[in-house]
Design an enzyme around this catalytic site. Structure first.
Site, PDB file in Angstrom:
ATOM      1  N   ASN A  13      -0.672  -5.024   3.437  1.00 58.87           N
ATOM      2  CA  ASN A  13      -0.097  -4.308   2.298  1.00 58.87           C
ATOM      3  C   ASN A  13       0.040  -2.847   2.712  1.00 58.87           C
ATOM      4  O   ASN A  13      -0.937  -2.109   2.725  1.00 58.87           O
ATOM      5  CB  ASN A  13      -1.021  -4.458   1.079  1.00 58.87           C
ATOM      6  N   TRP A  14       1.256  -2.453   3.047  1.00 55.07           N
ATOM      7  CA  TRP A  14       1.464  -1.092   3.568  1.00 55.07           C
ATOM      8  C   TRP A  14       1.307  -0.023   2.513  1.00 55.07           C
ATOM      9  O   TRP A  14       1.247   1.153   2.828  1.00 55.07           O
ATOM     10  CB  TRP A  14       2.880  -0.970   4.160  1.00 55.07           C
ATOM     11  N   LYS A  15       1.344  -0.415   1.249  1.00 54.64           N
ATOM     12  CA  LYS A  15       1.360   0.556   0.151  1.00 54.64           C
ATOM     13  C   LYS A  15       2.540   1.521   0.355  1.00 54.64           C
ATOM     14  O   LYS A  15       3.574   1.097   0.874  1.00 54.64           O
ATOM     15  CB  LYS A  15       0.001   1.265   0.045  1.00 54.64           C
ATOM     16  N   HIS A 100      -2.418  -5.429  -8.376  1.00 59.97           N
ATOM     17  CA  HIS A 100      -3.235  -4.629  -7.468  1.00 59.97           C
ATOM     18  C   HIS A 100      -3.978  -3.560  -8.270  1.00 59.97           C
ATOM     19  O   HIS A 100      -3.447  -3.039  -9.254  1.00 59.97           O
ATOM     20  CB  HIS A 100      -2.341  -3.982  -6.398  1.00 59.97           C
ATOM     21  N   GLU A 102      -4.447  -0.573  -7.807  1.00 64.77           N
ATOM     22  CA  GLU A 102      -3.726   0.704  -7.957  1.00 64.77           C
ATOM     23  C   GLU A 102      -2.664   0.599  -9.051  1.00 64.77           C
ATOM     24  O   GLU A 102      -2.389   1.580  -9.751  1.00 64.77           O
ATOM     25  CB  GLU A 102      -3.120   1.106  -6.604  1.00 64.77           C
ATOM     26  N   GLU A 172     -10.518  -7.846  -4.492  1.00 64.96           N
ATOM     27  CA  GLU A 172     -10.546  -6.517  -3.904  1.00 64.96           C
ATOM     28  C   GLU A 172     -11.452  -5.612  -4.740  1.00 64.96           C
ATOM     29  O   GLU A 172     -10.993  -5.032  -5.748  1.00 64.96           O
ATOM     30  CB  GLU A 172      -9.137  -5.917  -3.862  1.00 64.96           C
ATOM     31  N   GLY A 178      -9.755   1.433   0.631  1.00 64.53           N
ATOM     32  CA  GLY A 178      -9.408   2.711   1.243  1.00 64.53           C
ATOM     33  C   GLY A 178     -10.581   3.664   1.381  1.00 64.53           C
ATOM     34  O   GLY A 178     -10.389   4.850   1.631  1.00 64.53           O
ATOM     35  N   SER A 217     -11.061  -2.299   2.897  1.00 62.75           N
ATOM     36  CA  SER A 217     -11.521  -1.772   4.188  1.00 62.75           C
ATOM     37  C   SER A 217     -11.763  -2.857   5.237  1.00 62.75           C
ATOM     38  O   SER A 217     -12.705  -2.773   6.029  1.00 62.75           O
ATOM     39  CB  SER A 217     -12.767  -0.900   3.994  1.00 62.75           C
ATOM     40  N   GLY A 238      -4.998  -3.154   3.789  1.00 66.54           N
ATOM     41  CA  GLY A 238      -4.224  -1.949   3.520  1.00 66.54           C
ATOM     42  C   GLY A 238      -4.118  -1.089   4.759  1.00 66.54           C
ATOM     43  O   GLY A 238      -3.269  -1.290   5.622  1.00 66.54           O
ATOM     44  N   GLY A 239      -5.016  -0.113   4.875  1.00 61.49           N
ATOM     45  CA  GLY A 239      -4.948   0.876   5.947  1.00 61.49           C
ATOM     46  C   GLY A 239      -4.795   0.271   7.337  1.00 61.49           C
ATOM     47  O   GLY A 239      -3.990   0.754   8.141  1.00 61.49           O
TER      48      GLY A 239
HETATM   49  P1  13P Z   1      -7.672  -0.952   2.487  1.00 64.00           P
HETATM   50  O1  13P Z   1      -7.649  -2.055   3.517  1.00 64.00           O
HETATM   51  O2  13P Z   1      -6.977   0.295   2.953  1.00 64.00           O
HETATM   52  O3  13P Z   1      -9.059  -0.724   1.967  1.00 64.00           O
HETATM   53  O4  13P Z   1      -6.800  -1.456   1.252  1.00 64.00           O
HETATM   54  C1  13P Z   1      -7.086  -2.686   0.697  1.00 64.00           C
HETATM   55  C2  13P Z   1      -6.007  -3.026  -0.257  1.00 64.00           C
HETATM   56  O5  13P Z   1      -5.923  -2.482  -1.329  1.00 64.00           O
HETATM   57  C3  13P Z   1      -5.035  -4.009   0.164  1.00 64.00           C
HETATM   58  O6  13P Z   1      -4.251  -4.406  -0.905  1.00 64.00           O
END
Ligand code: 13P
Length: 256
Positions: A13-15, A100, A102, A172, A178, A217, A238-239
């Protein structure tokens, strides 16, 4: 023994990251790195505007394409700025993330809106990845199980158990997203087992085939121990999905 449908799924998930040129390099490296890999399913969820390009770059590979969100509106209409599920399938998506944390915390999406998006996705042939998870305050107050169960129940109430035959759930924990903090394998397994148990109480077959991903993470160094847990069927990354090396390390951990 997990079912074949639970072959580990590693979803990036690149956000809201990446420019076109660097995305192209990232996808090329990931595609080269996973070519011929067995025992792992790979999914990339770039920002909307890069979907068409990523679809071209992964054509002919085993990598699947997904979006990070969709409108709860089905069909077309006067909804400025919104993207319908049908548009996502049109450009090659097979998955879409819904709910999600966010989206919930920054954009105020409610459980009922998330459930509507889940159903809108399925109505357009997309597999929704339903995200659930507790905040740090909720965990510290001993509310983790109630919060997660409530988020899953809201979608069960709206869509019914049968809908989960074509869905993925991602646990999550908000405090792990993050932050570099990862749930321990035991903490994650406890919640994954709760989720699968809720589904199993309604339909054992659907529960046995349901992929439940962990997100928060995830990186190459911790993927192996998380994925070794009975009810963890992959990662929503994500990251680490912005680095081909890290993402490929996670894919290797999943396929071994
Ligand atoms: P991170 O891997 O950056 O913690 O993000 C997780 C996430 O929200 C994936 O959707």
């Amino acid at each position: 023994m997990a079912s074949d449908q639970r072959t580990p799924l590693i979803a990036g998930n690149w956000k809201m990251h990446g420019a076109l040129a660097e995305s192209r390099e990232l996808v090329a490296s990931i595609a080269a790195g996973v070519a011929g890999a067995t025992g792992v399913r790979v999914l990339l969820c770039p920002p909307y505007v890069y979907l068409t390009s990523v679809a071209e770059w992964i054509a002919g590979s085993e990598i699947a394409l997904g979006a990070q969100d969709l409108s709860e509106q089905t069909g077309t209409g006067a909804y400025t700025g919104e993207i319908a599920g049908g548009m996502l399938t049109d450009v090659g998506c097979s998955y879409v993330i819904v709910g999600h944390s966010e989206r919930r915390s920054i954009y105020g999406e409610t459980d009922s809106q998330v459930a509507a998006k889940f159903q809108a996705a399925q109505s357009q042939g997309l597999t929704p990845i339903l995200c659930v998870g507790e905040t740090l305050e909720q965990r510290e107050a001993g509310q983790t199980q109630d919060v997660v169960a409530g988020q899953v129940q809201a979608v069960l109430d709206a869509a019914g158990i049968e809908a989960f035959a074509q869905a993925v759930i991602a646990y999550e924990p908000v405090w792990a997203i993050g932050t570099g903090l990862t749930a321990t394998p035991a903490q994650a397994q406890e919640v994954h087992a709760l989720i699968r148990g809720m589904i199993a109480a309604l339909d054992g077959t659907i529960a046995a085939d349901l992929s439940v991903l962990y997100g928060g993470s995830v990186k190459g160094a911790n993927a192996g121990e998380l994925l070794a847990m009975d009810d963890i069927d992959g990662g929503l990354v994500g990251g680490a999905s912005l680095s081909a090396d890290e993402f490929l390390a996670i894919c290797r951990a999943a396929s071994s």
